[in-house]
Design a protein around this motif. Structure first.
Motif, PDB file in Angstrom:
ATOM      1  N   ASP A   1     -27.624  31.324  24.741  1.00 39.42           N
ATOM      2  CA  ASP A   1     -28.362  32.456  24.182  1.00 39.42           C
ATOM      3  C   ASP A   1     -27.376  33.493  23.631  1.00 39.42           C
ATOM      4  O   ASP A   1     -27.527  33.994  22.501  1.00 39.42           O
TER       5      ASP A   1
ATOM      6  N   GLU B   1     -25.870  34.602  15.050  1.00 40.87           N
ATOM      7  CA  GLU B   1     -26.923  35.119  14.162  1.00 40.87           C
ATOM      8  C   GLU B   1     -26.516  36.464  13.554  1.00 40.87           C
ATOM      9  O   GLU B   1     -26.767  36.727  12.367  1.00 40.87           O
ATOM     10  N   LYS B   2     -25.873  37.320  14.330  1.00 43.16           N
ATOM     11  CA  LYS B   2     -25.412  38.608  13.811  1.00 43.16           C
ATOM     12  C   LYS B   2     -24.359  38.409  12.717  1.00 43.16           C
ATOM     13  O   LYS B   2     -24.408  39.038  11.654  1.00 43.16           O
TER      14      LYS B   2
ATOM     15  N   SER C   1     -26.971  34.438  19.651  1.00 40.98           N
ATOM     16  CA  SER C   1     -27.196  35.820  19.197  1.00 40.98           C
ATOM     17  C   SER C   1     -25.985  36.351  18.432  1.00 40.98           C
ATOM     18  O   SER C   1     -26.134  37.013  17.389  1.00 40.98           O
TER      19      SER C   1
END
Length: 723
Positions: free
Chosen positions: A501, A508-509, A505
């Motif tokens: 996770d 993705e940023k 994340s």
């Protein structure tokens, strides 16, 4: 023949034992899965739309329509009755760590008085055993008895054979009336689901469009001891505690390493052959069998399976091992340390991640530095183990496993990762800015023309590491032989969900800011290695230097269960378990309480048995020998012969020391109480264990002095070598 009467009878029974071979004629391969209500069986017996729905639930984890349960129940009942089943049982896995089952008959009388075989979908889906007598850690009061079992469709039903009638066994979860988990299975299913969700998310970032459910796979290497049942029943400590509380070191133990992978004794091999056959009937893919390091110690290992199914099969395997051993007049000992001073038994849990489309996500390929997907999942494991090493240690904590961990035969209590030379080199390159190459596999030139060159892996193995990469999987070597693999797999799945996770994340940023995928992965992995690289250790985990170095690196060294179990309720652990819906804070507190309770009870039972054996068996034998020595000395003196009294003096002093040690132990037992299960377990650790050790030390010294024909307990020499 030497030894006391009970020992002589045991030795005679063992040495005259004749192996009675069943004479199997059917090929072993033809028996595989015979007693399993498998997908292939369901395909033949279920309507097409029902079968597709069940298969989809098993393969993808999607919900199954409860209205289809009636179809499955009828087919399952008919199949079971054809197999000779008269009863069905919801099999569940309470917090005892053992398997529990409640049997009900298929037969129900109708209005005419005739008996009809009934088994409805609602009965398949849910059962209701009494929950009041199972450990729950305060989740339920003793007067609150209601608990439910729920059918786990992902684990197939099977037939349990008995000469007097068979039983249909249905693997289930076990929860309370309030919906809280009272078992080992429910959190395993929840953690698998949480990990899969995050892994699928990460795979989509790598461009995969057809992403299947990601599954954690497990293959647990099961070590165990076999001893003759006559020795077992002549040892009250083995009967009560499953380990020897007394026993002087044998004159020959495992010093020569001659038992390891040696020729398997005929009686043991006969047991192994029948064990394989029984396991195959249940669809358990037993693969490897061999002698282990210690005399009387052996190992069996299955092929990898989905971790939830592997858990159920491991529980069934342990039950089957004990049952088959008894057919050959032996007892199968699964205690982590049944014999002091020789190798203990572990249950090394090998695990990997993958699915049908993306394959094994922990397979590095020939050029790991180019396999960014593999490196990312490997990075997630590095971060997870470093961040939650305490949880991993707590997941294998027990009074019995404490005897084994850190004993130069098993991993230390410090949780670290071994990557091997090839991967270590790649991650060191990543830490410096980017990986550009991988060490290649070598070739072993043997110097014998008739032998072909052998491929050498690019890195060696490390048997002292608790968490080691072994080519295309990780091996968690800390679990004990008697433990459920659920706890370590729940921990691994949950901490991986958290790390994957986190990585997703971060990626993705970076991608949203316009970064290239490879550059984004490189940046995230570099940060992980720099922040969590302290957990990577390729050296000797047994060395004193590693203890000091690990402390300098900030790694926890949780030597005992009492030290480790509080990790379950550490704020960061509670946070991730609740975040991913695996266990609530209340459920975690309950599990912590149960472990402390069982730890204290285990030590208390051992302490009572130690005192009783010392007072009723060892002390009388020593006093009889003292009497013989005193009588001989008196006779010699009357005859005018000077008698040496050194041995008599030594025995007298040892008897006095033993008596004092037993008094101290009795006082410790009487004082066993506390404000909480934690206080009781701490008392057991600090008071009872040292008192037991003091009694054993003097008793084992007496064993080496007292006349052999007076010693009441089968010795290590006898139990470990006569089989």
């Amino acid at each position: 023949m030497s030894g006391s009467m009970s020992r002589r009878q045991a030795i005679e029974a063992v040495t005259t034992y004749e192996v009675s071979a069943p004479g199997f004629t059917e090929p072993l391969a033809d028996t595989f899965g015979r007693n399993v209500f498998s997908l292939s069986v369901m395909k033949k017996r279920l309507p097409k739309h029902v079968f597709k729905a069940v298969a989809a639930t098993i393969d993808t984890g999607c919900p199954m329509d409860p209205t289809l349960a009636d179809y499955v129940a009828v087919a399952m009942k008919d199949w079971a009755i054809e197999k000779g089943a008269t009863h069905y049982a919801h099999v569940f896995y309470p917090l005892t760590g053992f398997t529990a089952e409640k049997h009900d008959s298929f037969l129900e009388p109708d209005s005419s008085g005739a008996s009809l075989a009934e088994f409805a979908g609602k009965t398949l889906l849910q059962g209701e055993p009494d929950a009041s007598s199972f450990p729950n850690g305060g989740l339920r009061g003793t007067f609150e008895a209601r608990g439910y079992t729920g059918w786990d469709v992902t684990s197939p039903a099977y037939i349990l054979e008995n000469p007097n009638g068979n039983t249909l066994c249905i693997p289930t979860i076990f929860i309370s009336w309030t919906g809280e988990a009272l078992d080992k299975k429910t959190p395993l299913l929840r953690s698998q689901q949480a990990m899969s969700k995050q892994a699928m998310r990460l795979l989509k970032l790598f461009g995969h469009e057809n992403v299947d459910t990601v599954v954690s796979y497990a293959g647990a290497e099961q070590e165990y001891f076999l001893i003759d049942e006559h020795f077992f029943y002549a040892r009250p400590d083995l009967m009560t505690s499953n380990r020897t509380l007394f026993g002087a070191p044998p004159s020959k133990g495992q010093e020569f390493d001659d038992h390891y992978f040696g020729a398997i004794p005929e009686r043991v091999l006969s047991f192994m052959i029948e064990l394989d056959r029984e396991l195959f009937k249940q669809g358990i893919p037993a693969k490897t069998r061999h002698n282990e390091v210690a005399p009387g110690q052996f190992e069996i290992a299955p092929v990898f399976e989905r971790s939830v199914l592997a858990h159920d099969h491991q529980q069934l395997m342990m039950t089957t091992m004990k049952a088959v051993a008894e057919k050959y007049g032996m007892k199968c000992l699964l205690h982590e340390k049944p014999f002091s001073g020789v190798n203990g038994s572990g249950k090394h849990v090998n695990f990997s991640l993958g699915n049908a489309n993306q394959g094994n996500l922990l397979n590095p390929g020939d050029t790991p530095h180019e396999n960014m997907q593999f490196l990312t999942f490997c990075g997630a494991i590095i971060r997870a183990v470093h961040s939650y090493g305490g949880l991993l240690r707590a997941a294998v904590a027990s009074a019995s496993n404490d005897h084994r961990l850190g004993a130069n035969e098993a991993p230390p209590a410090i949780i670290s990762i071994f990557l091997g030379e090839q991967l270590m080199d790649v991650f060191e390159q990543i830490a410096k800015g980017g990986a550009t190459g991988s060490k290649t596999a070598g070739v072993l030139e043997l110097g014998v023309d008739t032998l072909p060159p052998l491929k050498a892996d690019p890195g060696d193995r490390n048997r002292t590491s608790p968490f080691a990469f072994t080519g295309n999987r990780f091996e968690y070597r800390a679990p004990g032989s008697n433990q459920s693999i659920s706890d370590p797999m729940v921990a691994i799945n949950t901490i991986l969900a958290d790390s994957i996770d986190y990585i997703s994340s971060e990626l993705e940023k970076l991608l949203a800011d316009g970064a290239d995928l490879n550059d984004a992965v490189q940046k995230v992995l570099q940060e992980i290695v720099n922040a969590h690289g302290a957990v990577i250790f390729n050296g000797n985990g047994y060395s004193d230097e590693w203890q000091e170095e690990a402390a300098a690196r900030g790694l926890k060294n949780l030597r005992t269960t009492v030290d480790a179990v509080t990790e379950y309720t550490a704020p960061e652990v509670v946070e991730i378990f609740e975040k991913y819906g695996v266990l609530s804070a209340r459920e975690l507190e309950a599990r912590e309480d149960v472990i402390f309770e069982y730890y204290g009870l285990t030590i208390l039972v051992e302490a009572k048995e130690t005192a009783e054996i010392a007072k009723t068996m060892i002390m009388p034998a020593a006093i009889r020998y003292q009497g013989e020595l005193a009588g001989t000395a008196a006779s010699l003196k009357m005859a005018g012969i000077e008698s040496p009294t050194t041995l008599l003096t030594e025995i007298t002093e040892l008897i006095g020391t033993l008596h004092a040690a037993v008094v101290t132990l009795d006082e410790g037992i009487a004082g066993m109480h506390g404000e909480s299960t934690y206080e009781e377990s701490k008392y057991a650790l600090e008071t009872l264990i040292p008192a037991m050790a003091a009694v054993r030390e003097v008793a084992d010294t007496l064993e080496s002095i007292v006349a052999d024909d007076l010693w009441p307990l089968p010795t290590y020499n006898e139990m470990l070598t006569i089989l």
